[in-house]
Scaffold this motif. Structure first.
Motif, short mmCIF file in Angstrom:
data_model
loop_
_atom_site.label_atom_id
_atom_site.label_comp_id
_atom_site.label_asym_id
_atom_site.label_seq_id
_atom_site.Cartn_x
_atom_site.Cartn_y
_atom_site.Cartn_z
N ARG A 103 0.83 -1.41 0.10
CA ARG A 103 -0.04 -0.06 -0.14
C ARG A 103 0.64 1.29 0.08
O ARG A 103 1.89 1.58 0.83
CB ARG A 103 -0.70 0.03 1.11
CG ARG A 103 -2.02 1.35 1.38
CD ARG A 103 -2.80 1.11 2.40
NE ARG A 103 -2.25 1.29 3.64
CZ ARG A 103 -2.57 2.66 4.26
NH1 ARG A 103 -2.97 3.60 3.42
NH2 ARG A 103 -1.81 2.99 5.42
N VAL A 104 0.51 2.25 -0.83
CA VAL A 104 1.22 3.32 -0.95
C VAL A 104 0.61 4.39 0.06
O VAL A 104 -0.44 4.70 0.33
CB VAL A 104 1.22 3.95 -2.19
CG1 VAL A 104 1.72 5.64 -2.42
CG2 VAL A 104 1.60 3.37 -3.46
N VAL A 105 1.54 5.01 0.89
CA VAL A 105 1.31 5.90 2.06
C VAL A 105 1.50 7.38 1.57
O VAL A 105 1.11 8.23 2.70
CB VAL A 105 1.85 5.27 3.27
CG1 VAL A 105 1.12 4.05 3.95
CG2 VAL A 105 3.41 5.34 3.31
N GLY A 106 2.21 7.39 0.76
CA GLY A 106 2.57 9.06 0.58
C GLY A 106 3.70 8.92 -0.55
O GLY A 106 3.87 8.04 -1.11
N SER A 107 4.45 10.32 -0.53
CA SER A 107 5.61 10.50 -1.66
C SER A 107 6.67 11.32 -0.66
O SER A 107 6.17 11.99 0.06
CB SER A 107 5.02 11.13 -2.95
OG SER A 107 4.64 12.41 -2.49
N ALA A 108 7.95 11.50 -1.21
CA ALA A 108 9.03 12.06 -0.84
C ALA A 108 9.64 12.85 -1.93
O ALA A 108 10.08 12.27 -2.82
CB ALA A 108 9.93 11.41 -0.11
N GLN A 109 9.41 14.00 -2.08
CA GLN A 109 9.82 15.07 -3.03
C GLN A 109 10.95 16.00 -2.59
O GLN A 109 10.87 16.40 -1.58
CB GLN A 109 8.67 15.85 -3.57
CG GLN A 109 7.58 15.14 -4.32
CD GLN A 109 6.63 15.88 -4.83
OE1 GLN A 109 6.43 17.28 -4.61
NE2 GLN A 109 5.60 15.34 -5.65
N GLY A 110 11.92 16.26 -3.40
CA GLY A 110 12.97 16.92 -2.98
C GLY A 110 14.28 16.75 -3.88
O GLY A 110 14.18 16.37 -5.05
N LEU A 111 15.41 17.00 -3.27
CA LEU A 111 16.65 16.93 -3.80
C LEU A 111 17.63 16.10 -2.75
O LEU A 111 17.66 16.21 -1.69
CB LEU A 111 17.25 18.21 -4.09
CG LEU A 111 16.56 19.32 -4.94
CD1 LEU A 111 16.98 20.49 -4.99
CD2 LEU A 111 16.40 18.76 -6.52
N TYR A 112 18.56 15.50 -3.49
CA TYR A 112 19.88 14.93 -3.01
C TYR A 112 21.05 15.24 -3.45
O TYR A 112 21.03 15.10 -4.98
CB TYR A 112 19.79 13.70 -2.23
CG TYR A 112 19.30 12.79 -3.29
CD1 TYR A 112 20.56 12.09 -3.96
CD2 TYR A 112 18.48 12.05 -3.40
CE1 TYR A 112 20.38 10.88 -4.85
CE2 TYR A 112 18.06 10.85 -4.12
CZ TYR A 112 19.11 10.63 -4.99
OH TYR A 112 18.73 9.24 -5.85
N VAL A 113 22.20 15.43 -3.03
CA VAL A 113 23.53 15.83 -3.47
C VAL A 113 24.32 14.73 -2.99
O VAL A 113 24.47 14.28 -1.93
CB VAL A 113 23.94 17.21 -3.35
CG1 VAL A 113 25.31 17.39 -3.77
CG2 VAL A 113 22.98 18.15 -3.55
#
Length: 195
Positions: A103-113
């Motif tokens: 089950r999908v509970v959410g998402s994580a958006q952003g950046l990583y270096v």
């Protein structure tokens, strides 16, 4: 008028000294008033723990992390999908279990270096973790992530919605990592203090 006693004689203090004392007293917060406003505006502080899996996919036809910048003098390990200085934009899926079909509970958006110049895989992450079970509320992580460390801790630095003013930490464990293409499944155990 305020007098200062010196050697058994009294004299008027300088105007500057009086002004400094008055300014210092006026800067002292009214602790009771600040507490009342703080309590009424945000309510009581809550503790929430979350457990989920993040699916970070760099390979295939539908990646969730995409290279957006590459360091000019990037040094990398042979076959390294995330060489030093690389910047990735992410829209990763969060699931209840480690399987992508869970089950999908959410998402994580952003950046990583990719910040590990010494040959170890290390990232600096700035990501917003949003949860459908909490009406789109989210918390924000901004922290160094030493990927090769088995259990690592990241800082939670804020939040919105039901996680307003969140602070806390996320303990991560790599459930799966393909060192050839960079695909990973990361287990998150998060502790939040919020209003």
């Amino acid at each position: 008028m305020l007098f200062i006693k010196t050697n058994s004689t009294m004299r008027a203090p300088s105007l500057l000294a009086v002004l400094i004392v008055l300014v210092l007293f006026s800067l002292q917060p009214d602790a009771a008033a600040a507490s009342r406003v703080h309590h009424h505006r945000f309510g009581r502080e809550k503790l929430t723990t979350l457990h989920f899996y993040l699916h970070d996919t760099l390979s295939g036809k539908d990646p969730t992390a995409v290279l957006v910048a590459h360091g000019a003098n990037a040094t990398s390990r042979p076959g390294d999908p995330t060489p030093f200085g690389s910047v990735y934009a992410t829209d990763d899926v969060l699931t209840e279990g480690p399987e992508r079909a869970s089950r999908v509970v959410g998402s994580a958006q952003g950046l990583y270096v990719s910040s590990g110049k010494d040959g170890r895989l290390s990232l600096v992450m700035g990501m917003d973790f949003e949860f459908s079970d909490y009406n789109g509320s989210s918390f924000v992580v901004f922290s160094r992530n030493p990927v090769t460390v088995e259990h690592r801790e990241l800082a939670v630095v804020g939040g919105r919605g039901k996680f307003r003013m969140a602070r806390g930490f996320a303990v991560l464990r790599t459930h799966y990592l393909d060192t050839g293409n960079g695909d990973a499944i990361i287990e998150y155990n998060v502790t939040l203090l919020h209003y």
